[in-house]
Design an enzyme around this catalytic site. Sequence first.
Site, PDB file in Angstrom:
ATOM      1  N   LYS A 106      10.746   6.048 -19.479  1.00  0.00           N
ATOM      2  CA  LYS A 106      12.151   6.435 -19.342  1.00  0.00           C
ATOM      3  C   LYS A 106      12.548   7.183 -20.590  1.00  0.00           C
ATOM      4  O   LYS A 106      11.992   6.950 -21.674  1.00  0.00           O
ATOM      5  CB  LYS A 106      13.017   5.182 -19.209  1.00  0.00           C
ATOM      6  CG  LYS A 106      14.394   5.443 -18.660  1.00  0.00           C
ATOM      7  CD  LYS A 106      14.356   5.619 -17.153  1.00  0.00           C
ATOM      8  CE  LYS A 106      15.561   5.043 -16.492  1.00  0.00           C
ATOM      9  NZ  LYS A 106      15.300   4.717 -15.103  1.00  0.00           N
TER      10      LYS A 106
HETATM   11  N1  GLU Z   1      15.603   7.183 -12.319  1.00  0.00           N
HETATM   12  C1  GLU Z   1      15.137   6.571 -11.111  1.00  0.00           C
HETATM   13  C2  GLU Z   1      14.817   5.103 -11.339  1.00  0.00           C
HETATM   14  O1  GLU Z   1      15.317   4.486 -12.242  1.00  0.00           O
HETATM   15  C3  GLU Z   1      14.004   7.360 -10.480  1.00  0.00           C
HETATM   16  C4  GLU Z   1      12.767   7.467 -11.303  1.00  0.00           C
HETATM   17  C5  GLU Z   1      11.721   8.417 -10.702  1.00  0.00           C
HETATM   18  O2  GLU Z   1      11.916   8.892  -9.600  1.00  0.00           O
HETATM   19  O3  GLU Z   1      10.727   8.645 -11.386  1.00  0.00           O
HETATM   20  O4  GLU Z   1      14.110   4.507 -10.577  1.00  0.00           O
END
Ligand code: GLU
Length: 417
Positions: A106
């Site tokens: 992230k």
């Molecule tokens: N930001 C989204 C999550 O927290 C999607 C992450 C992604 O698709 O890689 O799951």
Amino acid sequence: MSQDDTPRQSIGTFTHDAFERLQLDDEMRRLLDLPYRETRIELPMRMDDGSLRVFFGYRVQHNQSRGPFKGGLRYHPEVDTEHFVALSSVMTWKTAVLDLPFGGAKGGIDCDPGELSDNELEVLTKRFAERLLPIIGPDLDIPAPDMGTGAREMAWFLEAHARHAGYDPAVVTGKPVELGGSHGREQATGRGAAIIAKQALQAADIDLDGASVAIQGFGNVGRHLAHFLHESGARVVAVSDRDGGLHDGEGLDVPALCAAMGADDAPDSVTEAGVDGDTLSNAELLTLDVDLLVPAAIGGVIDCDNADEVQAKVIVEAANMPLTCEADAALAERGVRVVPDILANAGGVVVSYLEWVQNRSRYRWSAERVDEELCRRMRSAWEDVAERADEEDCSWRQAAYLIAVERTCSAIRLRGF
Ligand code: GLU
């Protein structure tokens, strides 16, 4: 001032509970706890008015034993390394519980996108992508949208990456469909959460048809979720966003709300959408007497200060980490059933995976095929978790963590390190 643990401590509590139940040795615990890489980069920006501002960009890569790192980019003024350490770990467990061939990461930028011009956001995003170049790639780490970002930012990211590393659409997911994005990606988190909500209510002997629902957050996730739940016959009695919310015990006019808030000239808040209802605060929404409560906005909104006032029978965590570990324990004690974020909001990363698969085979699937596959994968993960919870006589969260930790450990053992 709340006495709750930090997000990093909360995720530690959830994972350590699984470590204990699985009787993992200390070595494995250490490998699973610590992130693989924490990156923080300076992003100096010449603003439109000529002034200089320095932002920071982050990418925390938690674990890659099951495949390339995967996870969103969040633009929010209050993010820092600690924040992303917690959220990258959530992604490791989320991809594992859905059995996707990815690890967890992230990142994002400590900016308020609402304060920046389109030009400033484009320059900032491209600079961020360029500086992340060595640690991002279709087989290495694949970003996606998260809070404060969307398809537009992914297109800019793709462009900056392509300029230096060559064009490969699989380097990010959640792109515009014209650039290789998948049909259904935008709705995916909301659709997935609606599928899970239906199953969870059923398990609690509540029929979704006619069930009362309160949703905190009316961004991409909350809005689509409201639409899908309304279509399935649920009575959405309250919704809110940063500025407050709307309440109608008979059920709000969801189609009108979604149309107003999804329009190009959408108002700033649901309270200005021209839809009937009494206004209420976010704090009031969280404590409404409803069948289903869905926190779909920021983290930490249910903590030890308000957990005792929550009256919902079932909670579906459409946001990441909306409950602190103290709130989770207090609610479990009172028999409130909670579907954890790592299952409830995984629809987004499931369709990200499908987008990545489509990009790699240079072939676009129909919207129907994507939706079908999403539905199949969400239901199958739900069954794994519900079955495990029955077998072990534990909560859905504990069961989801058991499965996720077990799968990740197994990959580490097979590969070595
Ligand atoms: N930001 C989204 C999550 O927290 C999607 C992450 C992604 O698709 O890689 O799951």
